[in-house]
Design a protein around this motif. Structure first.
Motif, mmCIF file in Angstrom:
data_model
loop_
_atom_site.group_PDB
_atom_site.id
_atom_site.type_symbol
_atom_site.label_atom_id
_atom_site.label_comp_id
_atom_site.label_asym_id
_atom_site.label_seq_id
_atom_site.Cartn_x
_atom_site.Cartn_y
_atom_site.Cartn_z
ATOM 1 N N CYS A 1 10.936 4.972 -9.715
ATOM 2 C CA CYS A 1 10.507 5.951 -8.726
ATOM 3 C C CYS A 1 9.342 5.385 -7.938
ATOM 4 O O CYS A 1 8.796 4.347 -8.276
ATOM 5 C CB CYS A 1 10.119 7.264 -9.416
ATOM 6 N N ARG A 2 8.980 6.072 -6.884
ATOM 7 C CA ARG A 2 7.825 5.635 -6.116
ATOM 8 C C ARG A 2 6.824 6.772 -6.009
ATOM 9 O O ARG A 2 7.171 7.935 -6.236
ATOM 10 C CB ARG A 2 8.252 5.167 -4.733
ATOM 11 N N MET B 1 -2.942 3.708 -3.363
ATOM 12 C CA MET B 1 -1.836 2.791 -3.068
ATOM 13 C C MET B 1 -0.492 3.499 -3.256
ATOM 14 O O MET B 1 -0.349 4.375 -4.094
ATOM 15 C CB MET B 1 -1.866 1.594 -4.033
ATOM 16 N N THR B 2 0.484 3.089 -2.453
ATOM 17 C CA THR B 2 1.848 3.576 -2.677
ATOM 18 C C THR B 2 2.626 2.468 -3.368
ATOM 19 O O THR B 2 2.672 1.339 -2.869
ATOM 20 C CB THR B 2 2.526 3.887 -1.333
ATOM 21 N N TRP C 1 6.260 -3.287 -11.100
ATOM 22 C CA TRP C 1 5.794 -2.506 -9.968
ATOM 23 C C TRP C 1 5.768 -3.347 -8.702
ATOM 24 O O TRP C 1 5.770 -4.563 -8.747
ATOM 25 C CB TRP C 1 4.420 -1.903 -10.252
ATOM 26 N N GLU C 2 5.694 -2.659 -7.590
ATOM 27 C CA GLU C 2 5.751 -3.316 -6.288
ATOM 28 C C GLU C 2 4.908 -2.488 -5.328
ATOM 29 O O GLU C 2 5.030 -1.263 -5.290
ATOM 30 C CB GLU C 2 7.215 -3.316 -5.830
ATOM 31 N N ASP C 3 4.048 -3.138 -4.592
ATOM 32 C CA ASP C 3 3.176 -2.437 -3.644
ATOM 33 C C ASP C 3 3.956 -2.126 -2.368
ATOM 34 O O ASP C 3 4.483 -3.010 -1.730
ATOM 35 C CB ASP C 3 1.973 -3.339 -3.306
ATOM 36 N N LEU C 4 4.010 -0.848 -2.031
ATOM 37 C CA LEU C 4 4.761 -0.458 -0.843
ATOM 38 C C LEU C 4 3.858 -0.118 0.338
ATOM 39 O O LEU C 4 4.323 0.255 1.406
ATOM 40 C CB LEU C 4 5.655 0.756 -1.145
ATOM 41 N N SER C 5 2.534 -0.216 0.101
ATOM 42 C CA SER C 5 1.618 0.138 1.189
ATOM 43 C C SER C 5 1.905 -0.751 2.391
ATOM 44 O O SER C 5 2.173 -1.930 2.241
ATOM 45 C CB SER C 5 0.161 -0.076 0.751
ATOM 46 N N PRO C 6 1.811 -0.169 3.580
ATOM 47 C CA PRO C 6 2.186 -0.924 4.789
ATOM 48 C C PRO C 6 1.372 -2.205 4.930
ATOM 49 O O PRO C 6 1.881 -3.229 5.360
ATOM 50 C CB PRO C 6 1.862 0.042 5.930
ATOM 51 N N GLU C 7 0.112 -2.122 4.494
ATOM 52 C CA GLU C 7 -0.740 -3.281 4.722
ATOM 53 C C GLU C 7 -0.541 -4.366 3.653
ATOM 54 O O GLU C 7 -1.054 -5.455 3.766
ATOM 55 C CB GLU C 7 -2.215 -2.846 4.768
#
Ligand code: ADP
Ligand code: MG
Length: 742
Positions: free
Chosen positions: A68-69, A117-118, A139-145
């Motif tokens: 999930c995110r 963080m998303t 896990w994986e960082d989905l934040s735009p930046e």
């Protein structure tokens, strides 16, 4: 001797013989109905889940891999205590819902994961204090930046089976057991169907189908596998049914009964009314069957009150007119008594000799019973009416030509076979003593085959008020021809059905008293006989207490009586007779009155705790009223407070319609095939994979193929069909009585 963990395994092996499955798991599996390797193989997944599938937090399934995110809400590092592991805790949030993430010995994450963080995570879902938690997720960082670092690896797109499971035996454990087992079972698995046959159907081989059903490479494989396995089951049953049918047509002989317009007139003169067109149509079908020397094997369906009895009586009287005997079997003593009473009335003044034979009516072994058996055996009885006591083994008929089995839903395929066997003239029912009587008595059935056209059999008519949906008439009743009486006899008054909450009970019974004052009669149905053995007697009404309550409070000027299955027959019969004569006004009863009881002056029925009864049962019960022709208002009150969805649906269906065919369809939809005609009643092993009515197309395919196979090889005796034959006998030999047949 235990089986070595890598040796091949037989399908029939029981699971406790296998290494690697402990006693506890064997016990847990048996609770799911899984006892043998074969059972386990057929325990198919409910569905498959993509390992990488992302879901909402709500949808995370404990004990599976979830993904999930969300937004990181809080982070906390818990250093190791002594020799324990350190933990890094994160609360991941979606609107309205959070989930905890826990990493062990991962202090480096302090620098990587921060509130706000998303991220997307994937890992094993565990329950902790009742809440789902992901342990050591990827896990994986989905934040735009975020630079796309450490992406969650693109998963292998493996489909994970989700099995029917229990809390103690989660799906993942079943998956593990099957992962180990399949490679040892499948290579040795033989396919009952030849390869070219399967190619033609575009279906996989059995071993492949099992592999793909459990561990498919993609969803297409999973559905192709399911299709093959369902087809397999349906084909076996269709072939078995077809063999039986052919056998009856070619090897059994029944007496071809005489019929003439004079006989017809003679019989009809006995009926107090003329038959409806629907009844006449069925009579025509019966005459056509009975005048042939092929045994009739017919199902007569018609709603409660449709007037089946008189049609059955026509068939019985055709036997009598030809100086032969008829038998009528009812599912309960009460119903047998009722038939006896009404048929006696119709035949009063004729010289037809009737016998009533029930367990309660004269004790087995008594002098009276011996005399009765003697009369039946010497042909001094023309029509014998009874319960299953008729097939108890001690009853011999001099010349039985017609058998009627009433309310077929209480009797299954197996009972019908027993009936045919034990009633076959001149065939003692002792196993192995005569042709056609003993399943298993002929180990090489093809050779032990008696000469054709020699096995005598009565004509059999089975009747049911529970209409058989088309799927069922093709499957578990597949060896029967079907006749239907649509609609009800003329002059019937409709029944109004009301659902009333129990709090309004007082109002209901006050209203009942006003109906009694008009000279009408009523049934009140309650679920139990007395307070014994009831968990909360205060909450569940019973016959005794309720009859007393009515007599004392609401119906003081009337006669209230109680009736139930534990009363002795003479007592019960006396009560019914007094109710019929109108001396008893209110009959408080258990479901003993469910079938057949016929008192036209009874116009009101009140069913207490109606949510506790099944739909077909409620429909049967309600059919006890609305039998008069006097233009009165028939009322059925369902006193209930349904709490489950099913119960609500059942009661709504009842209020909506009195059409038994529509009710049967609703019932079928609510309960599904397995429950509809409970397996025990049908006497057949249940399907493990096939689902009806959903698999109707496969059923038709199987039916067509079964006919084609038998057209080419009527006894499956060529090598091509050896394995099919073996599978068939293993699955349906005893229940369909195939040992006699082949
Ligand atoms: P079921 O199909 O439920 O067994 P029954 O045979 O008990 O129904 O018939 C219900 C009632 O209808 C009985 O009272 C019977 O006498 C009456 N009945 C049957 N056929 C006719 C008819 N053709 N005309 C009038 N009444 C009939
Ligand atoms: Mg009936």
């Amino acid at each position: 001797m235990p089986v070595a963990s890598d040796s091949p395994v037989r399908l029939a092996s029981s699971l406790d013989k296998l290494p690697g499955i402990g006693a506890k798991r064997v016990r847990l599996l048996s609770r799911l109905g899984i006892r043998t390797v074969s059972d386990l193989l057929r325990h198919l997944p409910l569905r498959h889940e993509l390992l990488s599938a992302e879901s909402s937090i709500e949808e995370l399934v404990p004990d599976s891999i979830g993904s999930c995110r969300g937004t990181v809400l809080t982070t906390r590092f818990v250093p190791s205590m002594g020799r324990g592991r350190s933990r890094f805790l994160v609360t991941l949030g979606q609107p309205g819902r959070n989930v905890s993430l826990t990493w062990f010995n991962a202090s480096y994450l302090r620098k990587k994961l921060h509130p706000g963080m998303t991220i997307r995570v994937r890992g094993k879902v565990a329950l902790y204090g009742g809440y789902p938690q992901l342990i050591n997720p990827q896990w994986e960082d989905l934040s735009p930046e975020a630079e796309s670092q450490t992406p969650v690896p693109p998963t292998d797109d493996r489909l994970r089976p989700v099995y029917p499971s229990t809390e103690d035996l989660p799906s993942s454990v079943i998956e593990k057991i099957l992962t180990d087992l399949l490679p040892r079972v499948l290579p040795g698995l033989s396919d009952p169907l030849p390869e070219d046959f399967l190619t033609h159907l575009a279906m996989p081989k059995l071993a492949d189908a099992f592999r793909m059903a459990h561990f498919p490479a993609n969803l297409d494989e999973a559905s192709a596998a399911r299709r093959r396995l369902a087809y397999n089951e349906l084909l076996l049953l269709q072939t078995g049914m077809a063999i039986k049918r052919r056998y009856a047509q070619t090897c059994l002989r029944a007496p071809a009964l005489r019929w003439s317009p004079a006989i017809d007139q003679h019989i009809r003169a006995r009926f107090p009314f003329s038959l409806t067109p629907a009844q006449n149509q069925v009579v025509k079908e019966l005459i056509s069957d009975l005048t042939k020397d092929q045994p009739m094997n017919r199902l007569l369906q018609g709603d409660v009150g449709a007037g089946k009895t008189v049609v059955a009586l026509y068939a019985l009287l055709m036997a009598v007119a030809d100086r032969k005997q008829g038998a009528l079997m009812a599912p309960t003593e009460l119903l047998a008594e009722q038939h006896f009473a009404s048929i006696s009335a119709m035949l009063a003044g004729s010289d037809v000799r009737l016998e009533l034979l029930t367990a309660g009516q004269s004790t087995a072994g008594s002098a009276a019973r011996q005399e009765q058996l003697q009369r039946i055996a010497t042909g001094q009885a023309d029509i014998v009416i009874g319960t299953h006591a008729l097939v108890s083994g001690s009853v011999r008929f001099a010349d039985l030509a017609v058998v009627v089995i009433d309310e077929q839903h209480r009797f299954g395929v197996r009972q019908r076979a027993a009936f045919r066997e034990s009633l076959t003239p001149g065939t003692p029912p002792a196993p192995g003593s005569a042709p056609g009587s003993a399943p298993g008595s002929s180990p090489a059935p093809a050779q032990a085959h008696p000469p054709a056209s020699t096995i005598p059999s009565p004509h059999i008519l089975v009747m049911t008020a529970t209409p058989i949906p088309r799927t069922l008439s093709l499957t578990i009743f597949g060896d029967l021809d079907v006749s239907t009486i649509q609609g009800l006899p003329p002059g019937r008054t409709p029944i109004t059905t009301r659902l009333v909450p129990p709090e309004k009970s007082d109002e209901v019974y006050r209203y009942l008293a006003t109906r009694l004052a008009k000279g009408e009669q009523a049934y009140v149905v309650v679920p139990t006989i007395d307070a014994q053995g009831v968990a909360s007697p205060a909450q569940l009404k019973n016959v005794r207490a309720h009859a007393q309550l009515l007599a004392e409070r609401y119906c003081r000027d009337y006669h209230v009586a109680a009736i139930h299955g534990r009363l002795k027959r003479p007592r019960r019969e006396a009560i019914m007779e007094r109710f019929r004569r109108g001396e008893i006004h209110v009959l408080v009863a258990t479901t003993v009155i469910e079938v057949g009881v016929d008192v036209p002056n009874a116009t009101v029925m009140i069913i207490e705790h109606a949510e506790r009864f099944g739909l077909a049962q409620l429909h049967q019960l309600r059919g006890r009223i609305g039998r008069g022709t006097g233009g009165r208002k028939n009322l059925c009150v369902l006193s209930a407070q349904p709490t489950t969805e099913d119960a609500t649906a059942r009661l709504a269906a009842l209020v909506k319609t009195t059409d038994g065919f529509r009710i049967a369809e609703e019932d079928f939809a609510i309960r599904g095939m397995g429950e509809f005609f409970g397996t025990r009643q049908s006497g057949l092993p249940p399907f493990r994979v096939a689902r009806l009515p959903q698999d109707m197309d496969l059923l038709h395919l199987a039916r067509r193929d079964a006919a084609a196979i038998l057209n080419g090889d009527a006894r499956l005796s060529t090598p091509r069909w050896q394995l099919l034959r073996r599978a068939l006998y293993k699955q349906y030999g005893p229940s369909l009585g195939l040992a006699d047949v082949a």
